[in-house]
Design a protein around this motif. Structure first.
Motif, PDB file in Angstrom:
ATOM      1  N   PRO A  71      -0.381  11.971  -8.116  1.00  0.00           N
ATOM      2  CA  PRO A  71       0.495  11.315  -9.094  1.00  0.00           C
ATOM      3  C   PRO A  71       1.677  12.146  -9.562  1.00  0.00           C
ATOM      4  CG  PRO A  71      -1.794  10.840  -9.579  1.00  0.00           C
ATOM      5  CD  PRO A  71      -1.800  11.848  -8.463  1.00  0.00           C
ATOM      6  N   ASN A  72       1.588  13.474  -9.493  1.00  0.00           N
ATOM      7  CA  ASN A  72       2.716  14.300  -9.941  1.00  0.00           C
ATOM      8  C   ASN A  72       3.685  14.660  -8.818  1.00  0.00           C
ATOM      9  OD1 ASN A  72       0.855  15.925  -8.678  1.00  0.00           O
ATOM     10  ND2 ASN A  72       1.147  17.681 -10.028  1.00  0.00           N
ATOM     11  N   ASP A  73       3.437  14.179  -7.590  1.00  0.00           N
ATOM     12  CA  ASP A  73       4.362  14.402  -6.486  1.00  0.00           C
ATOM     13  C   ASP A  73       5.546  13.444  -6.594  1.00  0.00           C
ATOM     14  OD1 ASP A  73       2.807  16.382  -5.366  1.00  0.00           O
ATOM     15  OD2 ASP A  73       1.684  14.987  -4.105  1.00  0.00           O
ATOM     16  N   SER A  74       6.726  13.919  -6.190  1.00  0.00           N
ATOM     17  CA  SER A  74       7.929  13.103  -6.333  1.00  0.00           C
ATOM     18  C   SER A  74       7.879  11.840  -5.481  1.00  0.00           C
ATOM     19  CB  SER A  74       9.168  13.932  -5.969  1.00  0.00           C
ATOM     20  OG  SER A  74       9.079  14.371  -4.619  1.00  0.00           O
ATOM     21  N   PHE A  75       7.170  11.878  -4.348  1.00  0.00           N
ATOM     22  CA  PHE A  75       7.122  10.717  -3.464  1.00  0.00           C
ATOM     23  C   PHE A  75       5.858   9.869  -3.676  1.00  0.00           C
ATOM     24  CE2 PHE A  75       5.524  14.466  -1.275  1.00  0.00           C
ATOM     25  CZ  PHE A  75       4.277  14.061  -0.832  1.00  0.00           C
ATOM     26  N   TYR A  76       5.113  10.180  -4.736  1.00  0.00           N
ATOM     27  CA  TYR A  76       3.900   9.404  -5.001  1.00  0.00           C
ATOM     28  C   TYR A  76       4.246   7.999  -5.482  1.00  0.00           C
ATOM     29  CZ  TYR A  76      -0.080   7.577  -7.573  1.00  0.00           C
ATOM     30  OH  TYR A  76      -1.068   6.765  -8.051  1.00  0.00           O
ATOM     31  N   ARG A  77       3.577   6.989  -4.944  1.00  0.00           N
ATOM     32  CA  ARG A  77       3.636   5.625  -5.435  1.00  0.00           C
ATOM     33  C   ARG A  77       2.230   5.042  -5.341  1.00  0.00           C
ATOM     34  NH1 ARG A  77       7.883   7.626  -5.968  1.00  0.00           N
ATOM     35  NH2 ARG A  77       9.971   6.709  -5.757  1.00  0.00           N
ATOM     36  N   PRO A  78       1.796   4.292  -6.324  1.00  0.00           N
ATOM     37  CA  PRO A  78       0.479   3.668  -6.229  1.00  0.00           C
ATOM     38  C   PRO A  78       0.505   2.459  -5.303  1.00  0.00           C
ATOM     39  CG  PRO A  78       1.561   2.960  -8.233  1.00  0.00           C
ATOM     40  CD  PRO A  78       2.470   3.979  -7.593  1.00  0.00           C
ATOM     41  N   SER A  79      -0.670   2.064  -4.813  1.00  0.00           N
ATOM     42  CA  SER A  79      -0.802   0.780  -4.131  1.00  0.00           C
ATOM     43  C   SER A  79      -0.882  -0.300  -5.200  1.00  0.00           C
ATOM     44  CB  SER A  79      -2.061   0.767  -3.264  1.00  0.00           C
ATOM     45  OG  SER A  79      -1.989   1.754  -2.268  1.00  0.00           O
TER      46      SER A  79
ATOM     47  N   ASN B 103       0.776  -1.232   0.000  1.00  0.00           N
ATOM     48  CA  ASN B 103       0.000   0.000   0.000  1.00  0.00           C
ATOM     49  C   ASN B 103       0.810   1.287   0.000  1.00  0.00           C
ATOM     50  OD1 ASN B 103      -3.036  -0.446   0.234  1.00  0.00           O
ATOM     51  ND2 ASN B 103      -2.213  -1.987   1.622  1.00  0.00           N
ATOM     52  N   ASN B 104       0.256   2.273  -0.709  1.00  0.00           N
ATOM     53  CA  ASN B 104       0.705   3.654  -0.618  1.00  0.00           C
ATOM     54  C   ASN B 104      -0.022   4.278   0.556  1.00  0.00           C
ATOM     55  OD1 ASN B 104       1.187   6.383  -0.847  1.00  0.00           O
ATOM     56  ND2 ASN B 104       0.000   6.638  -2.709  1.00  0.00           N
ATOM     57  N   TYR B 105       0.671   4.447   1.666  1.00  0.00           N
ATOM     58  CA  TYR B 105       0.017   4.971   2.856  1.00  0.00           C
ATOM     59  C   TYR B 105      -0.081   6.483   2.846  1.00  0.00           C
ATOM     60  CZ  TYR B 105      -1.441   4.903   7.741  1.00  0.00           C
ATOM     61  OH  TYR B 105      -2.153   5.025   8.904  1.00  0.00           O
ATOM     62  N   TYR B 106       0.642   7.143   1.936  1.00  0.00           N
ATOM     63  CA  TYR B 106       0.638   8.599   1.893  1.00  0.00           C
ATOM     64  C   TYR B 106      -0.547   9.063   1.055  1.00  0.00           C
ATOM     65  CZ  TYR B 106       5.108   7.930   4.024  1.00  0.00           C
ATOM     66  OH  TYR B 106       6.087   7.533   4.883  1.00  0.00           O
ATOM     67  N   VAL B 107      -1.710   9.083   1.675  1.00  0.00           N
ATOM     68  CA  VAL B 107      -2.951   9.301   0.954  1.00  0.00           C
ATOM     69  C   VAL B 107      -3.061  10.713   0.393  1.00  0.00           C
ATOM     70  CG1 VAL B 107      -4.198   7.542   2.215  1.00  0.00           C
ATOM     71  CG2 VAL B 107      -4.148   9.860   3.106  1.00  0.00           C
ATOM     72  N   GLY B 108      -2.246  11.649   0.890  1.00  0.00           N
ATOM     73  CA  GLY B 108      -2.290  13.009   0.372  1.00  0.00           C
ATOM     74  C   GLY B 108      -1.458  13.191  -0.876  1.00  0.00           C
TER      75      GLY B 108
ATOM     76  N   GLU C  51       2.412  -8.506 -10.773  1.00  0.00           N
ATOM     77  CA  GLU C  51       1.452  -7.465 -10.412  1.00  0.00           C
ATOM     78  C   GLU C  51       0.135  -7.689 -11.144  1.00  0.00           C
ATOM     79  OE1 GLU C  51       0.801  -2.637 -10.792  1.00  0.00           O
ATOM     80  OE2 GLU C  51       2.839  -3.450 -10.883  1.00  0.00           O
ATOM     81  N   LEU C  52      -0.966  -7.627 -10.389  1.00  0.00           N
ATOM     82  CA  LEU C  52      -2.307  -7.766 -10.980  1.00  0.00           C
ATOM     83  C   LEU C  52      -2.895  -6.407 -11.345  1.00  0.00           C
ATOM     84  CD1 LEU C  52      -3.872 -10.498  -8.658  1.00  0.00           C
ATOM     85  CD2 LEU C  52      -2.814 -10.792 -10.906  1.00  0.00           C
ATOM     86  N   PHE C  53      -2.844  -5.466 -10.398  1.00  0.00           N
ATOM     87  CA  PHE C  53      -3.372  -4.132 -10.670  1.00  0.00           C
ATOM     88  C   PHE C  53      -2.842  -3.160  -9.638  1.00  0.00           C
ATOM     89  CE2 PHE C  53      -6.503  -6.353  -8.043  1.00  0.00           C
ATOM     90  CZ  PHE C  53      -6.770  -5.445  -7.040  1.00  0.00           C
ATOM     91  N   SER C  54      -3.030  -1.869  -9.877  1.00  0.00           N
ATOM     92  CA  SER C  54      -2.594  -0.824  -8.949  1.00  0.00           C
ATOM     93  C   SER C  54      -3.737   0.154  -8.709  1.00  0.00           C
ATOM     94  CB  SER C  54      -1.361  -0.090  -9.487  1.00  0.00           C
ATOM     95  OG  SER C  54      -1.673   0.583 -10.692  1.00  0.00           O
ATOM     96  N   ARG C  55      -3.641   0.855  -7.580  1.00  0.00           N
ATOM     97  CA  ARG C  55      -4.650   1.837  -7.199  1.00  0.00           C
ATOM     98  C   ARG C  55      -3.952   3.055  -6.616  1.00  0.00           C
ATOM     99  NH1 ARG C  55      -9.343   1.630  -9.179  1.00  0.00           N
ATOM    100  NH2 ARG C  55     -10.306   2.497  -7.317  1.00  0.00           N
ATOM    101  N   ASN C  56      -4.642   4.187  -6.588  1.00  0.00           N
ATOM    102  CA  ASN C  56      -4.060   5.408  -6.038  1.00  0.00           C
ATOM    103  C   ASN C  56      -4.183   5.499  -4.527  1.00  0.00           C
ATOM    104  OD1 ASN C  56      -3.207   6.381  -8.504  1.00  0.00           O
ATOM    105  ND2 ASN C  56      -5.044   7.596  -8.867  1.00  0.00           N
ATOM    106  N   TYR C  57      -4.989   4.608  -3.910  1.00  0.00           N
ATOM    107  CA  TYR C  57      -5.258   4.718  -2.490  1.00  0.00           C
ATOM    108  C   TYR C  57      -5.022   3.375  -1.802  1.00  0.00           C
ATOM    109  CZ  TYR C  57      -7.313   9.199  -3.638  1.00  0.00           C
ATOM    110  OH  TYR C  57      -7.504  10.479  -4.077  1.00  0.00           O
ATOM    111  N   PRO C  58      -4.828   3.374  -0.490  1.00  0.00           N
ATOM    112  CA  PRO C  58      -4.575   2.128   0.233  1.00  0.00           C
ATOM    113  C   PRO C  58      -5.720   1.128   0.086  1.00  0.00           C
ATOM    114  CG  PRO C  58      -4.018   4.001   1.604  1.00  0.00           C
ATOM    115  CD  PRO C  58      -4.705   4.553   0.397  1.00  0.00           C
TER     116      PRO C  58
END
Length: 254
Positions: A37-45, A29-34, A59-66
């Motif tokens: 996608p254009n932030d340098s520390f952004y990673r998808p879940s 999970n990407n725990y940094y919910v704030g 990998e099956l799929f990714s999401r923007n939130y935990p």
């Protein structure tokens, strides 16, 4: 399977299980919910699958939130719940490479990250969420008698959901819903009017619920130093339901 570096190296796995074909599914999970996608520390879940016990992953799929929980439906699809996602959060179905939202979680911020989905012994899926019929502006939830949370059930592998009974005096969703060997369902909610976590039990698969226990209070006896035990997990052992949470002690419900 997750080589990217997070702030502090924090990549929690909120959900992991073994499928009926003995594959391992895990949600990283990407725990940094704030983060955007254009932030340098952004990673998808990302949700991964391993067919060899975790040695290699795909990998099956990714999401923007935990992603708080994932279960396998009877038809082999993956049904998952995200936390603080689009439209406040929701329940989704992943099948044949396609993700479709099947339920919108109103006020998902009232749920803890471990408030997940349950696949019952009969194959039906369950979860606890805010009652979609509730008018928050019209009810004072600090008063006894309210019921903010309700049970939702899917009998068609997560395609559609039916609302069942409400949890009396409920407010936030504190943990997972579980099923015991006798078919009963258990859930936990924090009650504003009681100021404590409560354990709920349903003997008719979520149609009606009753409060069977309230979390104990710790402290020196002075009001300012007292606090209630926060419930975070439940498990059945030898026909008894054990409670774990915010202190290094395990309680037995009676």
């Amino acid at each position: 399977p997750y080589p990217d570096t997070y702030l502090g190296g924090f990549v929690p796995i909120f959900s992991m299980f073994v499928t009926k074909n003995n594959a391992l599914i895990a949600a990283f999970n990407n725990y940094y919910v704030g983060a955007l996608p254009n932030d340098s520390f952004y990673r998808p879940s990302r949700v991964y699958k391993s067919a060899d016990g975790g040695s290699t992953w795909n990998e099956l799929f990714s999401r923007n939130y935990p992603i708080s929980s994932v279960v396998e439906a009877n038809d082999g699809s993956l049904v998952f719940r995200d936390w603080l996602g689009p439209d406040n959060g929701g329940v989704y179905r992943y099948s044949n490479g396609i993700i479709k939202q099947t339920f919108i979680d109103p006020f998902a911020r009232l749920a803890e990250y471990n408030a997940g989905l349950l696949k019952a012994s009969d194959g039906a899926l369950y979860f606890i969420s805010v009652d979609t019929a509730v008018d928050l502006a019209a009810i004072d939830y600090t008063q006894p008698g309210h019921a903010l949370l309700a049970t939702y059930k899917s009998a068609d592998n997560g395609v559609t959901w039916t609302k069942l009974g409400t949890l009396p005096n409920s407010w936030t969703i504190q943990g997972p819903i579980i099923e015991t060997t006798d078919g009963a369902l258990y859930a936990v909610s924090h009650s504003v009017c009681n100021g404590a976590d409560s354990v709920y039990k349903s003997t008719n698969k979520g149609v009606t619920w009753s409060t069977i226990a309230t979390s104990p209070k710790f402290g020196s006896g002075k009001t300012t130093n007292e606090y209630y035990f926060g419930i975070l997990s439940m498990v059945e052992v030898s026909g008894k339901v054990l409670i774990g949470g915010s202190a290094p002690v395990i309680f037995l419900t009676r």
